[in-house]
Design an enzyme around this catalytic site. Structure first.
Site, mmCIF file in Angstrom:
data_model
loop_
_atom_site.group_PDB
_atom_site.id
_atom_site.type_symbol
_atom_site.label_atom_id
_atom_site.label_comp_id
_atom_site.label_asym_id
_atom_site.label_seq_id
_atom_site.Cartn_x
_atom_site.Cartn_y
_atom_site.Cartn_z
ATOM 1 N N ARG A 52 -4.637 -1.527 -4.270
ATOM 2 C CA ARG A 52 -3.452 -1.637 -5.039
ATOM 3 C C ARG A 52 -3.807 -1.408 -6.566
ATOM 4 O O ARG A 52 -2.677 -0.884 -7.240
ATOM 5 C CB ARG A 52 -2.993 -3.200 -4.922
ATOM 6 C CG ARG A 52 -2.607 -3.605 -3.608
ATOM 7 C CD ARG A 52 -1.150 -3.051 -3.392
ATOM 8 N NE ARG A 52 -0.432 -2.962 -2.145
ATOM 9 C CZ ARG A 52 0.085 -3.986 -1.990
ATOM 10 N NH1 ARG A 52 0.301 -5.039 -2.783
ATOM 11 N NH2 ARG A 52 0.776 -4.261 -0.390
ATOM 12 N N ASP A 161 10.102 -15.395 -12.453
ATOM 13 C CA ASP A 161 8.832 -14.922 -11.604
ATOM 14 C C ASP A 161 7.918 -14.407 -12.351
ATOM 15 O O ASP A 161 8.186 -14.277 -13.863
ATOM 16 C CB ASP A 161 9.466 -13.871 -10.787
ATOM 17 C CG ASP A 161 8.496 -13.656 -9.372
ATOM 18 O OD1 ASP A 161 8.841 -13.883 -8.459
ATOM 19 O OD2 ASP A 161 7.571 -12.738 -9.705
#
Length: 291
Positions: A52, A161
């Site tokens: 990632r 978030d």
């Protein structure tokens, strides 16, 4: 609802795709993520995290993970959101766990709007809002309740978030038609504008929903700037990835941010059992503050 990357993800060998994530760098990243995100990365996540983060290294023009770790040491705040985006997968949908929305429609919103009729204040927090499906779904049922009752209430939804990419998508409020699977036909017609031309196949949330939702960046482990209290907090499919001390602290802070007998909604696989004395379980992953 930003969730830690799942065990099923796969990545190629480092030698074929880029630099390798060494033991020292992975140890640092594990400690950094635990400290700043409350997430414990097991050894089995090493190759997954490597895959990632390779994309992030390329974006930053870094030749290896040592340089990335140095960046986090020098300026952790500037890169934390991007790191969280890299190691997390935003799993969400409109009206996920429908029983929570049924409780809002059938019980909570009618009661709150009656109690606050005539200029009261109603606040709901979507903590870990991901790409926006949850707060906009809450906004739909809230807007419908306001229209139905005609109540004069100052009603707002805060959506937060840590991921910059998730917040950008939430602010756009534009979704592929096939992402609206949980939305009834009536609500699609009422609360979405169909895209045309270059936006064919997409739908844009109605301006009325945007009026109700405020989207802001926030790390749940850091300071919270909010002043007033909330009638309900949705924190679904987030805390499952936190360690026990982080969960305990977070639930305690949520209790302090809720009105007396306010509500906390968790995800389907999450529980407060043995973690908090501030709440009573009153439904399927629905908790009510005791005082």
């Amino acid at each position: 609802m930003s969730a830690l990357v799942n065990n099923g993800d796969t990545v190629g060998l480092a030698s074929a795709t880029g630099p390798s994530l060494g033991e020292a760098e992975f140890t640092f990243l594990r400690e950094f993520v635990l400290q700043h995100c409350g997430i414990s990365l097991g050894e089995h996540k090493r190759q997954l995290v490597q895959g990632r983060l390779l994309r992030r290294l390329r974006a930053l023009g870094l030749s290896g993970f040592a340089g990335y770790c140095d960046l986090l040491r020098r300026d952790p705040a500037s890169e934390l959101g991007e790191l969280a985006s890299c190691i997390s997968t935003n799993v969400t949908s409109f009206f996920r766990e429908m029983h929570h929305y049924d409780m809002l429609v059938d019980e909570l919103l009618p009661r709150w709007l009656e109690e606050k009729r005539g200029g009261g204040r109603l606040r709901i927090w979507s903590a870990g809002c991901s790409t926006g499906e949850e707060p906009y779904a809450i906004a739909m049922v809230l807007a419908e309740a306001l229209e139905r009752t005609g109540a004069n209430v100052d009603a707002k939804i805060l959506a937060t978030d840590l991921s910059p990419q998730a917040l950008e998508a939430a602010r756009k409020g534009m979704y592929a038609i096939d992402r609206l699977g949980g939305v009834s036909d009536a609500r699609r017609k009422r609360w979405f504008l169909r895209g045309e031309g270059a936006y064919d196949g997409y739908a844009l949330v109605h301006p009325r929903l945007r009026e109700l939702v405020s989207i802001q960046p926030l790390n749940l482990l850091h300071e919270w700037p909010m002043q007033g209290r909330f009638d309900a907090i949705f924190c679904r499919n987030v805390v499952i990835y936190f360690d026990k001390p982080t969960k305990q602290r977070l639930f305690s802070r949520y209790a302090g941010m809720l009105e007396s007998r306010g509500y906390l909604f968790l995800g389907h696989s999450e529980s407060m059992y043995g973690l908090s004395e501030d709440f009573d379980l009153i439904g399927r992953t629905v908790y009510r503050k005791r005082t």
